[in-house]
Scaffold this motif. Structure first.
Motif, PDB file in Angstrom:
ATOM      1  N   ARG A   1       0.826  -1.207   0.000  1.00  0.00           N
ATOM      2  CA  ARG A   1       0.000   0.000   0.000  1.00  0.00           C
ATOM      3  C   ARG A   1       0.858   1.253   0.000  1.00  0.00           C
ATOM      4  NH1 ARG A   1      -1.370   3.570   3.695  1.00  0.00           N
ATOM      5  NH2 ARG A   1      -0.488   2.370   5.430  1.00  0.00           N
TER       6      ARG A   1
ATOM      7  N   THR B   1       2.681   2.133  -3.265  1.00  0.00           N
ATOM      8  CA  THR B   1       1.814   2.790  -4.233  1.00  0.00           C
ATOM      9  C   THR B   1       1.776   4.292  -3.996  1.00  0.00           C
ATOM     10  OG1 THR B   1       0.440   0.812  -4.476  1.00  0.00           O
ATOM     11  CG2 THR B   1      -0.542   2.908  -5.117  1.00  0.00           C
ATOM     12  N   ALA B   2       1.666   4.702  -2.720  1.00  0.00           N
ATOM     13  CA  ALA B   2       1.645   6.129  -2.396  1.00  0.00           C
ATOM     14  C   ALA B   2       2.984   6.790  -2.717  1.00  0.00           C
ATOM     15  CB  ALA B   2       1.306   6.316  -0.921  1.00  0.00           C
TER      16      ALA B   2
ATOM     17  N   ASP C   1       5.041   5.875  -5.084  1.00  0.00           N
ATOM     18  CA  ASP C   1       5.159   5.981  -6.532  1.00  0.00           C
ATOM     19  C   ASP C   1       4.370   7.177  -7.062  1.00  0.00           C
ATOM     20  OD1 ASP C   1       6.420   4.681  -8.846  1.00  0.00           O
ATOM     21  OD2 ASP C   1       4.352   4.426  -9.545  1.00  0.00           O
ATOM     22  N   GLN C   2       3.283   7.499  -6.389  1.00  0.00           N
ATOM     23  CA  GLN C   2       2.523   8.688  -6.779  1.00  0.00           C
ATOM     24  C   GLN C   2       3.350   9.950  -6.573  1.00  0.00           C
ATOM     25  OE1 GLN C   2      -0.974   8.220  -4.357  1.00  0.00           O
ATOM     26  NE2 GLN C   2      -1.968   6.793  -5.791  1.00  0.00           N
ATOM     27  N   ILE C   3       4.149   9.989  -5.506  1.00  0.00           N
ATOM     28  CA  ILE C   3       5.035  11.136  -5.278  1.00  0.00           C
ATOM     29  C   ILE C   3       6.121  11.184  -6.359  1.00  0.00           C
ATOM     30  CG2 ILE C   3       6.773  12.110  -3.720  1.00  0.00           C
ATOM     31  CD1 ILE C   3       5.054  11.164  -1.400  1.00  0.00           C
ATOM     32  N   ARG C   4       6.665  10.034  -6.704  1.00  0.00           N
ATOM     33  CA  ARG C   4       7.661   9.981  -7.784  1.00  0.00           C
ATOM     34  C   ARG C   4       7.113  10.648  -9.045  1.00  0.00           C
ATOM     35  NH1 ARG C   4       8.207   7.348 -12.286  1.00  0.00           N
ATOM     36  NH2 ARG C   4       6.361   6.082 -11.871  1.00  0.00           N
ATOM     37  N   GLN C   5       5.871  10.315  -9.371  1.00  0.00           N
ATOM     38  CA  GLN C   5       5.258  10.902 -10.561  1.00  0.00           C
ATOM     39  C   GLN C   5       4.988  12.393 -10.358  1.00  0.00           C
ATOM     40  OE1 GLN C   5       1.900   8.426 -12.042  1.00  0.00           O
ATOM     41  NE2 GLN C   5       2.706   6.788 -10.740  1.00  0.00           N
ATOM     42  N   GLU C   6       4.583  12.771  -9.141  1.00  0.00           N
ATOM     43  CA  GLU C   6       4.258  14.172  -8.855  1.00  0.00           C
ATOM     44  C   GLU C   6       5.462  15.083  -9.040  1.00  0.00           C
ATOM     45  OE1 GLU C   6       2.853  16.845  -4.985  1.00  0.00           O
ATOM     46  OE2 GLU C   6       2.453  14.690  -5.017  1.00  0.00           O
TER      47      GLU C   6
ATOM     48  N   LEU D   1      10.718   3.433  -9.268  1.00  0.00           N
ATOM     49  CA  LEU D   1      10.616   3.783  -7.849  1.00  0.00           C
ATOM     50  C   LEU D   1      11.930   3.479  -7.139  1.00  0.00           C
ATOM     51  CD1 LEU D   1       8.877   4.857  -5.555  1.00  0.00           C
ATOM     52  CD2 LEU D   1       8.009   2.533  -5.187  1.00  0.00           C
TER      53      LEU D   1
ATOM     54  N   PRO E   1       6.016  17.624  -1.435  1.00  0.00           N
ATOM     55  CA  PRO E   1       6.045  16.195  -1.736  1.00  0.00           C
ATOM     56  C   PRO E   1       7.204  15.454  -1.070  1.00  0.00           C
ATOM     57  CG  PRO E   1       6.622  17.495  -3.675  1.00  0.00           C
ATOM     58  CD  PRO E   1       6.084  18.443  -2.664  1.00  0.00           C
TER      59      PRO E   1
ATOM     60  N   ARG F   1       6.348  14.825   2.442  1.00  0.00           N
ATOM     61  CA  ARG F   1       5.366  13.726   2.430  1.00  0.00           C
ATOM     62  C   ARG F   1       6.064  12.388   2.192  1.00  0.00           C
ATOM     63  NH1 ARG F   1       2.400  15.939  -0.914  1.00  0.00           N
ATOM     64  NH2 ARG F   1       2.275  14.593  -2.745  1.00  0.00           N
TER      65      ARG F   1
END
Length: 609
Positions: A318, A321-322, A324-329, A336, A488, A491
């Motif tokens: 879980r 996944t969060a 990886d969202q920061i990586r994209q952001e 990752l 980010p 975070r």
């Protein structure tokens, strides 16, 4: 950190004493002018008082941590047969006395106090049973849990021991004699384990040898034991200063250093050659049963190693996944894993110096102070100081830890951070580490319990890892409510810390129940986070040294988060987060099952009202 603590020998050695507390109390302490208890309530409170008094006599260091100097000339008879026998007899006698009290006739608050007391004593008796003691007493020291690392700081003039009067200095000299006895007694315990086949690991013993070598290499003036001599109060006469200086030199040169050398030489020449090559309890004689007990004791729940492992794998997935969202952001184009390497290695993500780290932590603390009233109705009176670990112990410490202040505020709480190997330290982790170790984490939870004299002493000054560390991990999530994680990378820092606790479920159970190696465990942590190898290595070697302790963080935090959501769903517009936090905090470190019943009762009362 070693983020964590109950005031027993093991807790003191970990420098983790965390207060606990009681029942469905109001947000503020009950008025001291309340009507005196009667009947069964009076019997219960008298039992608590008598029990606490007897405990302080058996465990004088507990008293010193509370600012009680009645037994300040004693260190304690720790790890002796007589000590274990006295602790076991006290626990059984007090449990028998508790069962002579009619629980049904107690107030609602005291019913919960009864339940906590009963739970604590039953767990104590399990830990002091012959079956468990023969697996623990003969392994009295490792690099993470031992008086050889606790006591130097304690007696340094910068720890819990007071150095305000000539008597304080003389009492410290008397405690030094007890410390030498304790070091030699530890050698005897190790020898018992050599005979029974219950042995520490080569890894932990090599680390202890390195710790002792570091201390023995210090000159007299560099030794923390000499620290009090270098800070005599101005009121001391010159004759007292001269006399005490000579006495301290003698105690260190002819007492403490030779004891450390005896322990070092024994471990290096006799014990290390026969110590275990394996690192997990699963490969130690009697280890699987010990690990099963330790998981239930530290989590305060009937959980199994397999359940812990599966839960950890789910949480790791879980959180990845969060992340990886920061990586994209942030627009990072690699994988990752490559993102982790980038954050781990780029100099801009690492602190510049010890002082820079100290200043940054104080800066975060100021920001928390400005926001905290939105989440909490009561703020501790005890002040909070921030310091790096002393250099002699920093290499083998985790990222941070907390040492409580005194209930009267005369000694502040201290948040220690690790400044060893600065290129391995992470700037994105600074905010979440402060929230955990400082406010509103350990400092709030421990101080608010200690500062409430209307709680029974065993509740003010006791605790369990699942609650204490669960609260501190939960406190990290409040950074979202404070608005600290809009950046980010900050975070990512808090997700990294949350990932650490999730990985602990996997790795701790992997090492002690599934045969994972040290290197395998380190690699797993590197693959699933941006933490550096130094941190990952220290973490894994910590799990090897103190099995099960680290799994309680995530179990406790998940429980508090689940109870919060339960209250929000049930109460709707009646839910007040400050009221919820008061219900969780103001009655201290409850076993998780007792905490859940308390919150359920609070929800029911709010709905009825």
């Amino acid at each position: 950190m070693t983020r964590s603590f109950t005031c027993t020998l093991s807790a003191i050695a970990l420098a983790l004493c965390a207060p606990a507390a009681l029942a469905q109390a109001p947000a503020s302490p009950p008025a001291s002018t309340a009507q005196a208890p009667k009947g069964e309530d009076a019997k219960l409170l008298q039992l608590f008082k008598d029990s606490d008094e007897a405990n302080l006599k058996r465990n004088p260091i507990n008293a010193l941590f509370r600012g009680d100097l009645r037994y300040a000339d004693e260190l304690g008879d720790y790890i002796s047969d007589a000590y274990y026998d006295a602790e076991r007899k006290a626990a059984q006698d007090e449990l028998d006395a508790l069962h002579r009290i009619d629980r049904a006739k107690l107030t609602d608050v005291n019913k919960i106090a009864y339940d906590v007391y009963e739970y604590n004593h039953k767990d104590t008796l399990k830990g002091l049973s012959p079956e468990i003691l023969r697996l623990t007493a003969v392994r009295p020291i490792n690099h993470f849990s031992g008086f050889h690392t606790f006591y130097p700081t304690f007696a340094s003039g910068k720890g819990a021991a007071p150095f305000n009067t000539v008597l304080d200095y003389e009492n410290n000299l008397k405690r030094h004699k007890g410390y030498v006895v304790l070091i030699d007694r530890s050698i005897g315990r190790f020898r018992e384990g050599m005979k029974s086949g219950v042995l520490e690991t080569k890894l932990t013993i090599q680390n202890v040898i390195a710790q002792l070598d570091t201390q023995l290499a210090q000159s007299l003036e560099e030794s923390p034991f000499y620290g009090p001599v270098q800070q005599f109060p101005a009121t001391f006469s010159q004759s007292d200063k001269d006399r005490l200086t000579a006495a301290y030199k003698d105690a260190i040169i002819n007492g403490i250093y030779p004891a450390h050398k005896r322990l070092r030489d024994f471990l290096k020449t006799e014990y290390l050659p026969v110590a275990r090559d394996s690192v997990g309890l699963g490969q130690m004689k009697g280890g699987p049963a010990l690990y099963a007990y330790q998981i239930q004791s530290t989590t305060t729940l009937p959980l199994t190693p397999d359940y812990i492992h599966t839960l950890g794998l789910s949480e790791v997935a879980r959180i990845r996944t969060a992340m990886d969202q920061i990586r994209q952001e942030v627009g990072f184009k690699g994988t990752l894993g490559e993102f982790f390497t980038y954050v781990r290695d780029d100099p801009k993500f690492h602190p510049q110096s010890r002082q820079w780290m100290t200043d940054e932590f104080y800066k975060v603390g100021k920001q928390v102070d400005e926001k905290v009233a939105s989440q909490f109705s009561t703020i501790p009176k005890t002040k909070l100081e921030i310091r790096p670990y002393p250099e002699f112990r920093e290499k083998y410490e985790a990222g941070g830890s907390y040492e409580p202040g005194t209930p009267d505020g005369s000694r502040p709480g201290v948040f220690y951070f690790n400044a060893y190997d600065l290129p391995s330290r992470s700037i994105p982790g600074i905010t979440t580490l402060y929230l955990h170790e400082g406010a509103p984490g350990h400092h709030f939870q421990i101080s608010l319990a200690q500062e409430n004299p209307d709680l029974p002493a065993f509740i003010r000054f006791g605790g369990n890892t699942a609650y204490v560390e669960g609260w501190a991990l939960y406190a990290e999530t409040l950074g979202y409510d404070f608005g600290f994680y809009k950046d980010p990378y900050q975070r990512l820092g808090t997700l990294d810390d949350e990932m650490l606790r999730a990985m602990r479920l996997v790795v701790d159970s992997g090492i002690h129940a599934k045969g994972w190696t040290r290197d395998q465990s380190i690699q797993y942590m590197l693959d699933n986070s941006s933490m550096g190898r130094t941190d990952a290595t220290a973490e894994v070697e910590r799990y090897i040294a103190i099995p099960s302790q680290a799994v309680a963080y995530k179990i406790g935090a998940l429980t508090i988060q689940r109870l919060k959501k339960k209250a929000q769903d049930a109460l709707g517009s009646k839910f007040d987060v400050r009221d919820f936090h008061a219900q969780v905090l103001m009655t201290g470190a409850l076993p998780l099952s007792v905490l859940e019943k308390k919150i359920d009762d609070w929800i029911a009362a709010k709905k009825a009202g």
